[in-house]
Design a protein around this motif. Sequence first.
Motif, PDB file in Angstrom:
ATOM      1  N   ILE A  68      15.180 -13.186  20.257  1.00 23.20           N
ATOM      2  CA  ILE A  68      13.785 -13.282  20.698  1.00 23.20           C
ATOM      3  C   ILE A  68      13.038 -14.049  19.621  1.00 23.20           C
ATOM      4  O   ILE A  68      13.311 -13.886  18.423  1.00 23.20           O
ATOM      5  N   SER A  69      12.125 -14.903  20.047  1.00 23.11           N
ATOM      6  CA  SER A  69      11.368 -15.679  19.067  1.00 23.11           C
ATOM      7  C   SER A  69       9.969 -15.937  19.584  1.00 23.11           C
ATOM      8  O   SER A  69       9.712 -15.887  20.796  1.00 23.11           O
ATOM      9  N   VAL A  70       9.085 -16.197  18.658  1.00 21.36           N
ATOM     10  CA  VAL A  70       7.721 -16.600  18.989  1.00 21.36           C
ATOM     11  C   VAL A  70       7.329 -17.754  18.079  1.00 21.36           C
ATOM     12  O   VAL A  70       7.870 -17.911  16.989  1.00 21.36           O
ATOM     13  N   ILE A  71       6.398 -18.531  18.545  1.00 19.74           N
ATOM     14  CA  ILE A  71       5.807 -19.597  17.747  1.00 19.74           C
ATOM     15  C   ILE A  71       4.341 -19.211  17.545  1.00 19.74           C
ATOM     16  O   ILE A  71       3.649 -18.884  18.508  1.00 19.74           O
ATOM     17  N   VAL A  72       3.915 -19.225  16.300  1.00 19.21           N
ATOM     18  CA  VAL A  72       2.542 -18.843  15.954  1.00 19.21           C
ATOM     19  C   VAL A  72       1.940 -19.926  15.063  1.00 19.21           C
ATOM     20  O   VAL A  72       2.668 -20.751  14.512  1.00 19.21           O
ATOM     21  N   PRO A  73       0.617 -19.894  14.901  1.00 22.43           N
ATOM     22  CA  PRO A  73       0.021 -20.835  13.939  1.00 22.43           C
ATOM     23  C   PRO A  73       0.625 -20.612  12.550  1.00 22.43           C
ATOM     24  O   PRO A  73       0.952 -19.483  12.174  1.00 22.43           O
ATOM     25  N   ASN A  74       0.777 -21.685  11.816  1.00 24.77           N
ATOM     26  CA  ASN A  74       1.423 -21.640  10.506  1.00 24.77           C
ATOM     27  C   ASN A  74       0.437 -21.176   9.436  1.00 24.77           C
ATOM     28  O   ASN A  74       0.039 -21.931   8.550  1.00 24.77           O
ATOM     29  N   THR A  75       0.051 -19.902   9.542  1.00 24.54           N
ATOM     30  CA  THR A  75      -0.796 -19.293   8.516  1.00 24.54           C
ATOM     31  C   THR A  75      -0.118 -17.999   8.084  1.00 24.54           C
ATOM     32  O   THR A  75       0.571 -17.348   8.889  1.00 24.54           O
ATOM     33  N   ALA A  76      -0.309 -17.633   6.844  1.00 30.53           N
ATOM     34  CA  ALA A  76       0.316 -16.404   6.341  1.00 30.53           C
ATOM     35  C   ALA A  76      -0.115 -15.193   7.153  1.00 30.53           C
ATOM     36  O   ALA A  76       0.693 -14.313   7.446  1.00 30.53           O
ATOM     37  N   SER A  77      -1.376 -15.136   7.567  1.00 27.85           N
ATOM     38  CA  SER A  77      -1.846 -13.970   8.312  1.00 27.85           C
ATOM     39  C   SER A  77      -1.213 -13.898   9.702  1.00 27.85           C
ATOM     40  O   SER A  77      -0.847 -12.809  10.160  1.00 27.85           O
ATOM     41  N   ASP A  78      -1.068 -15.032  10.378  1.00 29.42           N
ATOM     42  CA  ASP A  78      -0.440 -15.017  11.703  1.00 29.42           C
ATOM     43  C   ASP A  78       1.046 -14.670  11.610  1.00 29.42           C
ATOM     44  O   ASP A  78       1.568 -13.906  12.425  1.00 29.42           O
ATOM     45  N   ILE A  79       1.730 -15.216  10.614  1.00 25.27           N
ATOM     46  CA  ILE A  79       3.154 -14.906  10.427  1.00 25.27           C
ATOM     47  C   ILE A  79       3.313 -13.421  10.091  1.00 25.27           C
ATOM     48  O   ILE A  79       4.153 -12.724  10.672  1.00 25.27           O
ATOM     49  N   SER A  80       2.482 -12.918   9.182  1.00 34.29           N
ATOM     50  CA  SER A  80       2.554 -11.507   8.781  1.00 34.29           C
ATOM     51  C   SER A  80       2.254 -10.571   9.947  1.00 34.29           C
ATOM     52  O   SER A  80       2.836  -9.493  10.044  1.00 34.29           O
ATOM     53  N   ALA A  81       1.361 -10.965  10.825  1.00 38.80           N
ATOM     54  CA  ALA A  81       1.018 -10.129  11.973  1.00 38.80           C
ATOM     55  C   ALA A  81       2.125 -10.138  13.026  1.00 38.80           C
ATOM     56  O   ALA A  81       2.430  -9.104  13.627  1.00 38.80           O
ATOM     57  N   ALA A  82       2.732 -11.291  13.253  1.00 45.11           N
ATOM     58  CA  ALA A  82       3.712 -11.413  14.332  1.00 45.11           C
ATOM     59  C   ALA A  82       5.105 -10.935  13.953  1.00 45.11           C
ATOM     60  O   ALA A  82       5.830 -10.393  14.799  1.00 45.11           O
ATOM     61  N   ALA A  83       5.505 -11.107  12.713  1.00 43.34           N
ATOM     62  CA  ALA A  83       6.879 -10.791  12.315  1.00 43.34           C
ATOM     63  C   ALA A  83       7.290  -9.348  12.622  1.00 43.34           C
ATOM     64  O   ALA A  83       8.348  -9.127  13.218  1.00 43.34           O
ATOM     65  N   PRO A  84       6.489  -8.341  12.266  1.00 38.83           N
ATOM     66  CA  PRO A  84       6.904  -6.967  12.582  1.00 38.83           C
ATOM     67  C   PRO A  84       7.044  -6.722  14.093  1.00 38.83           C
ATOM     68  O   PRO A  84       7.923  -5.978  14.525  1.00 38.83           O
ATOM     69  N   ALA A  85       6.186  -7.363  14.878  1.00 43.01           N
ATOM     70  CA  ALA A  85       6.266  -7.195  16.336  1.00 43.01           C
ATOM     71  C   ALA A  85       7.548  -7.809  16.889  1.00 43.01           C
ATOM     72  O   ALA A  85       8.190  -7.238  17.778  1.00 43.01           O
ATOM     73  N   VAL A  86       7.938  -8.969  16.368  1.00 41.30           N
ATOM     74  CA  VAL A  86       9.181  -9.610  16.810  1.00 41.30           C
ATOM     75  C   VAL A  86      10.378  -8.725  16.461  1.00 41.30           C
ATOM     76  O   VAL A  86      11.261  -8.482  17.287  1.00 41.30           O
ATOM     77  N   LEU A  87      10.402  -8.212  15.229  1.00 40.02           N
ATOM     78  CA  LEU A  87      11.507  -7.347  14.806  1.00 40.02           C
ATOM     79  C   LEU A  87      11.558  -6.063  15.625  1.00 40.02           C
ATOM     80  O   LEU A  87      12.640  -5.636  16.057  1.00 40.02           O
ATOM     81  N   ALA A  88      10.412  -5.443  15.868  1.00 41.09           N
ATOM     82  CA  ALA A  88      10.380  -4.206  16.656  1.00 41.09           C
ATOM     83  C   ALA A  88      10.830  -4.458  18.095  1.00 41.09           C
ATOM     84  O   ALA A  88      11.572  -3.653  18.673  1.00 41.09           O
ATOM     85  N   THR A  89      10.412  -5.577  18.653  1.00 41.39           N
ATOM     86  CA  THR A  89      10.809  -5.913  20.021  1.00 41.39           C
ATOM     87  C   THR A  89      12.316  -6.148  20.099  1.00 41.39           C
ATOM     88  O   THR A  89      12.983  -5.656  21.016  1.00 41.39           O
ATOM     89  N   ALA A  90      12.862  -6.863  19.139  1.00 40.88           N
ATOM     90  CA  ALA A  90      14.309  -7.105  19.117  1.00 40.88           C
ATOM     91  C   ALA A  90      15.077  -5.791  18.988  1.00 40.88           C
ATOM     92  O   ALA A  90      16.083  -5.582  19.672  1.00 40.88           O
ATOM     93  N   ARG A  91      14.593  -4.881  18.134  1.00 39.93           N
ATOM     94  CA  ARG A  91      15.256  -3.573  17.999  1.00 39.93           C
ATOM     95  C   ARG A  91      15.181  -2.795  19.303  1.00 39.93           C
ATOM     96  O   ARG A  91      16.146  -2.158  19.710  1.00 39.93           O
ATOM     97  N   GLY A  92      14.031  -2.842  19.977  1.00 40.95           N
ATOM     98  CA  GLY A  92      13.882  -2.127  21.246  1.00 40.95           C
ATOM     99  C   GLY A  92      14.823  -2.659  22.318  1.00 40.95           C
ATOM    100  O   GLY A  92      15.461  -1.884  23.036  1.00 40.95           O
ATOM    101  N   ILE A  93      14.918  -3.963  22.432  1.00 47.29           N
ATOM    102  CA  ILE A  93      15.830  -4.548  23.419  1.00 47.29           C
ATOM    103  C   ILE A  93      17.269  -4.226  23.037  1.00 47.29           C
ATOM    104  O   ILE A  93      18.095  -3.908  23.902  1.00 47.29           O
ATOM    105  N   SER A  94      17.581  -4.272  21.745  1.00 45.22           N
ATOM    106  CA  SER A  94      18.933  -3.929  21.298  1.00 45.22           C
ATOM    107  C   SER A  94      19.280  -2.492  21.680  1.00 45.22           C
ATOM    108  O   SER A  94      20.395  -2.212  22.122  1.00 45.22           O
TER     109      SER A  94
END
Length: 109
Positions: A68-94
């Motif tokens: 699973i992947s997402v594309i976000v604006p290249n800012t530290a705050s957007d990356i920091s906000a999205a990364a945990p959600a991507v990891l949690a979603t991948a764990r849930g699907i797994s």
Amino acid sequence: TELQEEVLASPRLHAFTPRTITDPNELRRQLADTRRRGSAVQAGSVHLEAAGIAAPIRDHSNDVVAAISVIVPNTASDISAAAPAVLATARGISRAFHTAPTHRSSTPR
């Protein structure tokens, strides 16, 4: 892996931006780090104003069966906000794959 080495042996890796990794040895290091970390973040490597965040989805045997992947604006705050959600979603699907029947159909449902 065999596929990884086949790609890295190509005459030239294409640079989309100045941040794109085109050195095969550096790309090998980055891929090894990604495997150890269990996720990938690439900021500005395809578009300078975009960052990609990805995580694997694993089946009951712990084999990677999707991502699973997402594309976000290249800012530290957007990356920091999205990364945990991507990891949690991948764990849930797994987890869903861990409890699903082990047979696989070639036809999507």
